[in-house]
Design an enzyme around this catalytic site. Structure first.
Site, PDB file in Angstrom:
ATOM      1  N   ASP A  98       0.822  -1.207   0.000  1.00 10.83           N
ATOM      2  CA  ASP A  98       0.000   0.000   0.000  1.00 10.83           C
ATOM      3  C   ASP A  98       0.859   1.262   0.000  1.00 10.83           C
ATOM      4  OD1 ASP A  98      -1.975   1.887   0.347  1.00 10.83           O
ATOM      5  OD2 ASP A  98      -2.382   1.378   2.442  1.00 10.83           O
ATOM      6  N   ASP A 286      -2.420   5.328  -5.208  1.00  9.66           N
ATOM      7  CA  ASP A 286      -2.534   4.416  -4.068  1.00  9.66           C
ATOM      8  C   ASP A 286      -2.696   2.972  -4.533  1.00  9.66           C
ATOM      9  OD1 ASP A 286      -3.021   3.154  -1.697  1.00  9.66           O
ATOM     10  OD2 ASP A 286      -4.732   4.389  -1.113  1.00  9.66           O
TER      11      ASP A 286
END
Length: 400
Positions: A98, A286
């Site tokens: 992430d 992201d």
């Protein structure tokens, strides 16, 4: 200049035109899994009601008043995970890589029995690791869908064949939603040190410190093959970008906020008309997010242009028959338009051939973190993405 110096200089110039030495890359193979949202739908959960509940929760968390960074991802739609090892001998965990966060955490054997989500995941057991070092500092990480709590520990962590000594989180409080139905165990943040809770040095920074990578970059590829979408995943390459995954050249955009994978966007257009963000806005790239999200008011305008129906603030649908006629959407980054067709942003549900969900969601994040757009896997599948720490920039190239 001595002959050896001349030869060295010529060799240095020539490396710019040589293909990447892919043998030197460290690779993390990714698997694609059904998202929590998909699993909930299969179980008949009212997603509109759930979206409303999480919207209210987002407001009550008071993001702007937190001293800790806020992770923008709620993991409801996350689909890609890779495996890492923690400890000696290594205990294997499935984690989300992430870029929206910077901490590594996994569930602990010390997780409270009150948190049933822990029971279905792999749990780190410090008693089974000869390289474990106690820390004990408590931490809390806030997400769009709640928070995880636990304490810090130190152990050896192996990622892509590279082993580092790492401080990470042992989670003892894991929310039922979304983690009860999540196919992954934890999260490995690929963000910057400034984003890390507890002042922890991120895994990738420890890898960079070892100087084992050719370049201070990592790149992310998500497969676009829809024939066997749950059987294919992708790959994270540490140390460069693999030409087999992209075509044409990379186009780079400098990060706009130090210590974050955030860049500036100069417009969102439908067909040839700029509808949103004409004066500029912030966008986070992201890898932990699956969809594209933006402020709810902006998303509503965009959905009106597409003729989509709002089920909840984070879900829009169209009649599947409309898909061939839906317009392209372009995101303007660094003077270049990155265009998604309806085939890129419409999700075809194997259980419903009438209503198709759009991979575009509304998400309001208040200042100082927001307002911000998020480009997740929907965007990265179309554009192979390179995260360059040395030059503080993000590169995009059309994926193969």
């Amino acid at each position: 200049m001595p002959l050896w110096g001349l030869l060295l200089a010529l060799w240095g110039c020539s490396t710019f035109s040589l293909p990447a030495d892919t043998a030197a890359f460290r690779r993390i193979f990714l698997k694609k899994m059904p998202s929590v949202r998909e699993s909930l739908k299969e179980r008949g959960v009212d997603m509109a009601q759930l979206g409303a509940e999480w919207s209210q929760l987002t407001k009550t968390l008071s993001f702007g008043n937190r001293t800790s960074p806020v992770v923008l991802t709620n993991y409801l739609d996350t689909q890609y995970y890779g495996e890492i090892g923690i400890g000696t001998p290594p205990q294997t965990f499935k984690v989300i890589f992430d870029t929206g966060s910077a901490n590594l955490w996994v569930p602990s054997t010390k997780c409270s029995p009150l948190y049933t989500a822990c029971e279905i995941h792999s749990l780190y057991d410090s008693l089974e690791s000869s390289s474990y070092v106690e820390n004990g500092t408590e931490f809390t990480i806030y997400y769009g869908s709640g928070k995880v709590k636990g304490f810090l520990s130190q152990d050896l962590v192996t990622v892509g064949g590279i082993t580092v000594t790492q401080t990470f989180g042992e989670v003892t409080e894991l929310p039922l939603r979304p983690f009860m139905l999540a196919k992954f165990d934890g999260v490995l943040g690929m963000g910057f040190p400034a984003q890390a809770v507890g002042g922890v040095t991120p895994v990738f920074d420890h890898i960079l410190a070892q100087r084992v990578l050719t370049e201070d970059v990592f790149s992310v590829y998500y497969s676009r093959d829809s024939k066997n979408s749950h059987l294919l995943g992708g790959e994270i390459v540490l140390g460069g970008s693999d030409p087999q995954y992209y075509q044409e050249n990379f186009h780079y955009v400098s990060i706009s906020k130090p210590g974050s994978w955030q860049i500036r966007m100069k417009g969102v257009s439908v067909r040839s008309t700029t509808l949103l963000c004409e004066e500029g806005c912030m966008v986070v790239v992201d890898t932990g997010a699956s969809y594209i999200s933006g402020p709810t008011s902006s998303l509503r305008l965009l959905m009106e242009a597409l003729g989509a129906k709002e089920l909840s603030i984070d879900e829009y649908v169209v009649n599947c028959n409309q898909m061939p006629t839906l317009p392209d959407i372009s995101f303007h980054l660094g003077g270049k338009a990155y265009t998604l067709t309806s085939a890129d942003y419409v999700l075809q549900d194997p259980y419903n051939n009438i209503s198709c969900t759009l991979a575009l969601h509304g998400m309001d994040i208040p200042p100082p973190t927001g307002p911000v757009w998020v480009l997740g896997a929907t965007f990265i599948r179309k554009f192979y993405t390179e995260f360059d720490r040395r030059n503080n920039r993000i590169g995009f190239a059309l994926a193969r």
